[in-house]
Design a protein around this motif. Structure first.
Motif, PDB file in Angstrom:
ATOM      1  N   ALA A  27      -7.859  -9.414  -8.243  1.00 53.59           N
ATOM      2  CA  ALA A  27      -7.914  -9.883  -9.906  1.00 53.59           C
ATOM      3  C   ALA A  27      -8.023  -9.346 -10.929  1.00 53.59           C
ATOM      4  CB  ALA A  27      -7.784 -11.327  -9.375  1.00 53.59           C
ATOM      5  N   LEU A  28      -9.116  -8.921 -10.602  1.00 51.65           N
ATOM      6  CA  LEU A  28      -9.705  -8.059 -11.364  1.00 51.65           C
ATOM      7  C   LEU A  28      -9.123  -7.106 -12.698  1.00 51.65           C
ATOM      8  CD1 LEU A  28     -13.675  -7.802  -9.983  1.00 51.65           C
ATOM      9  CD2 LEU A  28     -12.983  -9.628 -12.062  1.00 51.65           C
ATOM     10  N   TYR A  29      -8.251  -6.572 -12.335  1.00 53.22           N
ATOM     11  CA  TYR A  29      -7.450  -5.841 -12.699  1.00 53.22           C
ATOM     12  C   TYR A  29      -6.320  -6.108 -13.431  1.00 53.22           C
ATOM     13  CZ  TYR A  29     -10.031  -2.059 -10.189  1.00 53.22           C
ATOM     14  OH  TYR A  29     -11.289  -1.319  -9.333  1.00 53.22           O
ATOM     15  N   GLU A  30      -5.853  -5.540 -13.956  1.00 52.42           N
ATOM     16  CA  GLU A  30      -4.469  -6.138 -15.150  1.00 52.42           C
ATOM     17  C   GLU A  30      -3.235  -5.262 -13.551  1.00 52.42           C
ATOM     18  OE1 GLU A  30      -3.731  -7.002 -17.756  1.00 52.42           O
ATOM     19  OE2 GLU A  30      -5.560  -7.920 -18.493  1.00 52.42           O
ATOM     20  N   PRO A  31      -2.105  -5.916 -14.119  1.00 50.44           N
ATOM     21  CA  PRO A  31      -0.776  -5.372 -13.069  1.00 50.44           C
ATOM     22  C   PRO A  31      -0.820  -4.093 -12.838  1.00 50.44           C
ATOM     23  CG  PRO A  31      -0.931  -7.951 -14.292  1.00 50.44           C
ATOM     24  CD  PRO A  31      -2.096  -7.114 -14.951  1.00 50.44           C
ATOM     25  N   THR A  32      -1.324  -3.332 -14.083  1.00 58.00           N
ATOM     26  CA  THR A  32      -0.592  -2.165 -14.281  1.00 58.00           C
ATOM     27  C   THR A  32      -1.608  -1.251 -14.782  1.00 58.00           C
ATOM     28  OG1 THR A  32      -0.030  -2.353 -16.910  1.00 58.00           O
ATOM     29  CG2 THR A  32       1.720  -3.188 -15.843  1.00 58.00           C
ATOM     30  N   ALA A  33      -3.197  -1.967 -13.969  1.00 57.08           N
ATOM     31  CA  ALA A  33      -3.954  -0.812 -14.025  1.00 57.08           C
ATOM     32  C   ALA A  33      -4.012  -0.279 -12.944  1.00 57.08           C
ATOM     33  CB  ALA A  33      -4.873  -1.583 -13.905  1.00 57.08           C
ATOM     34  N   VAL A  34      -4.622   1.849 -13.285  1.00 61.54           N
ATOM     35  CA  VAL A  34      -4.621   2.222 -12.866  1.00 61.54           C
ATOM     36  C   VAL A  34      -5.888   3.156 -12.430  1.00 61.54           C
ATOM     37  CG1 VAL A  34      -3.685   5.632 -13.169  1.00 61.54           C
ATOM     38  CG2 VAL A  34      -2.695   3.452 -13.718  1.00 61.54           C
ATOM     39  N   LEU A  35      -5.916   3.123 -11.048  1.00 61.90           N
ATOM     40  CA  LEU A  35      -7.670   3.020 -10.691  1.00 61.90           C
ATOM     41  C   LEU A  35      -7.871   4.381  -9.980  1.00 61.90           C
ATOM     42  CD1 LEU A  35      -9.875   2.178  -9.618  1.00 61.90           C
ATOM     43  CD2 LEU A  35      -8.976   1.649  -7.560  1.00 61.90           C
ATOM     44  N   ALA A  36      -8.498   5.143 -10.499  1.00 60.65           N
ATOM     45  CA  ALA A  36      -8.774   7.076 -10.376  1.00 60.65           C
ATOM     46  C   ALA A  36      -9.079   6.821  -9.025  1.00 60.65           C
ATOM     47  CB  ALA A  36      -9.622   7.382 -11.150  1.00 60.65           C
ATOM     48  N   LEU A  37      -8.875   7.746  -8.190  1.00 59.86           N
ATOM     49  CA  LEU A  37      -9.818   7.450  -6.532  1.00 59.86           C
ATOM     50  C   LEU A  37     -10.110   9.019  -6.289  1.00 59.86           C
ATOM     51  CD1 LEU A  37      -6.423   6.289  -4.740  1.00 59.86           C
ATOM     52  CD2 LEU A  37      -7.990   5.012  -6.050  1.00 59.86           C
ATOM     53  N   HIS A  46      -1.361  -3.499  -8.138  1.00 67.16           N
ATOM     54  CA  HIS A  46      -1.894  -4.098  -7.472  1.00 67.16           C
ATOM     55  C   HIS A  46      -1.469  -3.479  -6.464  1.00 67.16           C
ATOM     56  CE1 HIS A  46      -2.920  -7.883  -9.932  1.00 67.16           C
ATOM     57  NE2 HIS A  46      -3.538  -6.786 -10.861  1.00 67.16           N
ATOM     58  N   THR A  47      -0.968  -3.230  -5.969  1.00 65.89           N
ATOM     59  CA  THR A  47      -0.510  -3.423  -4.350  1.00 65.89           C
ATOM     60  C   THR A  47      -0.890  -1.997  -4.303  1.00 65.89           C
ATOM     61  OG1 THR A  47       2.060  -4.042  -5.048  1.00 65.89           O
ATOM     62  CG2 THR A  47       1.811  -2.450  -2.745  1.00 65.89           C
ATOM     63  N   GLU A  48      -1.142  -1.022  -4.903  1.00 63.56           N
ATOM     64  CA  GLU A  48      -1.687   0.461  -4.471  1.00 63.56           C
ATOM     65  C   GLU A  48      -2.850   0.137  -4.927  1.00 63.56           C
ATOM     66  OE1 GLU A  48      -0.555   3.810  -6.508  1.00 63.56           O
ATOM     67  OE2 GLU A  48       1.225   3.627  -6.017  1.00 63.56           O
ATOM     68  N   ILE A  49      -3.639  -0.422  -5.886  1.00 69.97           N
ATOM     69  CA  ILE A  49      -5.294  -1.109  -5.739  1.00 69.97           C
ATOM     70  C   ILE A  49      -5.386  -1.648  -5.284  1.00 69.97           C
ATOM     71  CG2 ILE A  49      -6.937  -2.368  -7.019  1.00 69.97           C
ATOM     72  CD1 ILE A  49      -5.167  -1.039  -9.343  1.00 69.97           C
ATOM     73  N   ARG A  50      -4.441  -2.870  -4.084  1.00 73.74           N
ATOM     74  CA  ARG A  50      -4.722  -3.023  -2.554  1.00 73.74           C
ATOM     75  C   ARG A  50      -4.878  -2.596  -1.838  1.00 73.74           C
ATOM     76  NH1 ARG A  50      -1.227  -6.738  -3.339  1.00 73.74           N
ATOM     77  NH2 ARG A  50      -2.784  -8.498  -4.670  1.00 73.74           N
ATOM     78  N   ALA A  51      -4.100  -2.197  -1.264  1.00 76.92           N
ATOM     79  CA  ALA A  51      -4.113  -0.995  -0.601  1.00 76.92           C
ATOM     80  C   ALA A  51      -5.560  -0.184  -0.569  1.00 76.92           C
ATOM     81  CB  ALA A  51      -2.861   0.041  -0.659  1.00 76.92           C
ATOM     82  N   PHE A  52      -5.710   0.157  -1.296  1.00 77.61           N
ATOM     83  CA  PHE A  52      -6.825   0.785  -1.670  1.00 77.61           C
ATOM     84  C   PHE A  52      -8.312   0.323  -1.113  1.00 77.61           C
ATOM     85  CE2 PHE A  52     -10.417   2.102  -4.170  1.00 77.61           C
ATOM     86  CZ  PHE A  52     -11.002   3.729  -3.240  1.00 77.61           C
ATOM     87  N   TYR A  53      -8.357  -0.859  -1.392  1.00 71.75           N
ATOM     88  CA  TYR A  53      -9.446  -1.790  -1.545  1.00 71.75           C
ATOM     89  C   TYR A  53      -9.702  -2.326   0.150  1.00 71.75           C
ATOM     90  CZ  TYR A  53     -11.621  -1.124  -5.681  1.00 71.75           C
ATOM     91  OH  TYR A  53     -12.106  -0.634  -7.028  1.00 71.75           O
ATOM     92  N   THR A  54      -8.305  -2.453   0.753  1.00 70.72           N
ATOM     93  CA  THR A  54      -8.257  -3.128   2.591  1.00 70.72           C
ATOM     94  C   THR A  54      -8.874  -2.207   3.067  1.00 70.72           C
ATOM     95  OG1 THR A  54      -6.236  -4.149   1.268  1.00 70.72           O
ATOM     96  CG2 THR A  54      -6.438  -3.327   3.244  1.00 70.72           C
ATOM     97  N   ASP A  55      -8.315  -0.494   2.628  1.00 69.29           N
ATOM     98  CA  ASP A  55      -8.620   0.523   3.319  1.00 69.29           C
ATOM     99  C   ASP A  55     -10.433   0.783   3.025  1.00 69.29           C
ATOM    100  OD1 ASP A  55      -8.289   2.616   5.424  1.00 69.29           O
ATOM    101  OD2 ASP A  55      -8.920   3.941   3.302  1.00 69.29           O
ATOM    102  N   LEU A  56     -10.375   0.744   1.939  1.00 69.66           N
ATOM    103  CA  LEU A  56     -11.834   0.723   1.479  1.00 69.66           C
ATOM    104  C   LEU A  56     -12.883  -0.318   2.346  1.00 69.66           C
ATOM    105  CD1 LEU A  56     -14.272   2.833   0.235  1.00 69.66           C
ATOM    106  CD2 LEU A  56     -14.427   0.838  -1.274  1.00 69.66           C
ATOM    107  N   LEU A  57     -12.194  -1.451   2.544  1.00 70.94           N
ATOM    108  CA  LEU A  57     -13.231  -3.020   2.905  1.00 70.94           C
ATOM    109  C   LEU A  57     -12.587  -3.160   4.189  1.00 70.94           C
ATOM    110  CD1 LEU A  57     -13.230  -5.059  -0.544  1.00 70.94           C
ATOM    111  CD2 LEU A  57     -14.813  -3.146   0.024  1.00 70.94           C
TER     112      LEU A  57
END
Length: 59
Positions: A27-37, A46-57
């Motif tokens: 929720a801290l990210y805009e819906p179209t945000a891009v996160l460098a991995l 959001h879908t890909e960012i959620r997947a990243f953090y789900t895996d990370l945590l």
């Protein structure tokens, strides 16, 4: 919790990660945000960012 000023974002990100709250992190990210991995990849939206953090945590 909502970020009132940009400086709040780092504090909120750490608090949500420490709590294991993936949805609050996303929720801290805009819906179209891009996160460098790590390793040069990206997570877009959001879908890909959620997947990243789900895996990370470990969720």
């Amino acid at each position: 919790m909502v970020a009132a000023v940009p400086e709040d974002l780092a504090r909120l990100l750490v608090a949500h990660i420490n709590a294991g709250d993936v949805e609050a992190v996303v929720a801290l990210y805009e819906p179209t945000a891009v996160l460098a991995l790590p390793g040069g990849g990206i997570a877009a939206g959001h879908t890909e960012i959620r997947a990243f953090y789900t895996d990370l945590l470990g969720g």
